[in-house]
Design a protein around this motif. Sequence first.
Motif, PDB file in Angstrom:
ATOM      1  N   UNK A  22     -34.403  -1.032 -45.921  1.00  0.00           N
ATOM      2  CA  UNK A  22     -34.921  -0.750 -44.522  1.00  0.00           C
ATOM      3  C   UNK A  22     -34.963   0.379 -43.995  1.00  0.00           C
ATOM      4  N   UNK A  23     -33.675   0.878 -43.404  1.00  0.00           N
ATOM      5  CA  UNK A  23     -33.579   2.021 -42.955  1.00  0.00           C
ATOM      6  C   UNK A  23     -34.068   3.342 -43.660  1.00  0.00           C
ATOM      7  N   UNK A  24     -33.479   3.190 -44.752  1.00  0.00           N
ATOM      8  CA  UNK A  24     -33.710   4.556 -45.570  1.00  0.00           C
ATOM      9  C   UNK A  24     -35.220   4.574 -46.036  1.00  0.00           C
ATOM     10  N   UNK A  25     -36.059   3.791 -45.872  1.00  0.00           N
ATOM     11  CA  UNK A  25     -37.638   3.830 -46.232  1.00  0.00           C
ATOM     12  C   UNK A  25     -38.116   4.469 -45.022  1.00  0.00           C
ATOM     13  N   UNK A  78     -29.638  -8.069 -48.421  1.00  0.00           N
ATOM     14  CA  UNK A  78     -29.878  -6.827 -47.577  1.00  0.00           C
ATOM     15  C   UNK A  78     -31.184  -6.049 -47.941  1.00  0.00           C
ATOM     16  N   UNK A  79     -31.621  -6.030 -49.011  1.00  0.00           N
ATOM     17  CA  UNK A  79     -32.877  -5.346 -49.304  1.00  0.00           C
ATOM     18  C   UNK A  79     -34.018  -6.294 -48.689  1.00  0.00           C
ATOM     19  N   UNK A  80     -33.910  -7.579 -48.688  1.00  0.00           N
ATOM     20  CA  UNK A  80     -35.014  -8.331 -48.175  1.00  0.00           C
ATOM     21  C   UNK A  80     -34.889  -8.185 -46.506  1.00  0.00           C
ATOM     22  N   UNK A  81     -33.588  -8.048 -45.817  1.00  0.00           N
ATOM     23  CA  UNK A  81     -33.652  -7.938 -44.466  1.00  0.00           C
ATOM     24  C   UNK A  81     -34.057  -6.719 -44.247  1.00  0.00           C
ATOM     25  N   UNK A  82     -33.454  -5.746 -44.924  1.00  0.00           N
ATOM     26  CA  UNK A  82     -33.946  -4.344 -44.666  1.00  0.00           C
ATOM     27  C   UNK A  82     -35.459  -4.235 -44.441  1.00  0.00           C
TER      28      UNK A  82
END
Length: 139
Positions: free
Chosen positions: A53-56, A116-120
């Motif tokens: 999420x955030x790092x994208x 975490x990947x999915x939520x992000x």
Amino acid sequence: MRIYLAVALGGLVGTGLRLAWDLTLPHADDEFPLSTLIVNLVGALLLGWLVGGLWTWPKIPSWIRAGVGSGMLGSFTTMSAVMAALALLTSAGEAWLAALYLAVSVVGGLGLAAVGLRVGSLIAHRPMPDSITDAGQTL
């Protein structure tokens, strides 16, 4: 130079957080290492959330990604602590507990990293990537 400083400072924070968990949930060598398990599962979830999420977001500087990912979360979660706990449990005659701990660590870590990947990805309003193609540059 900024990246190195961010990783060093992140490492200080992560190490302090790790020590706090170990002091909060201490265990003997032949007991289930709950503090290490919690730290590694939470770290897997957080890193998955950040990477997905955030790092994208393009405005997140690489030094922040390095400081939080490699620095803070890298020192907060450690494979060496898992291996040490497994060796101690096994040497104390608790092979079944060591096997359980390893299974929960691996399956739980992978599962929470995926969550975490999915939520992000959902938070960033982007579809979850099929693969990470940046060769680790977000770390």
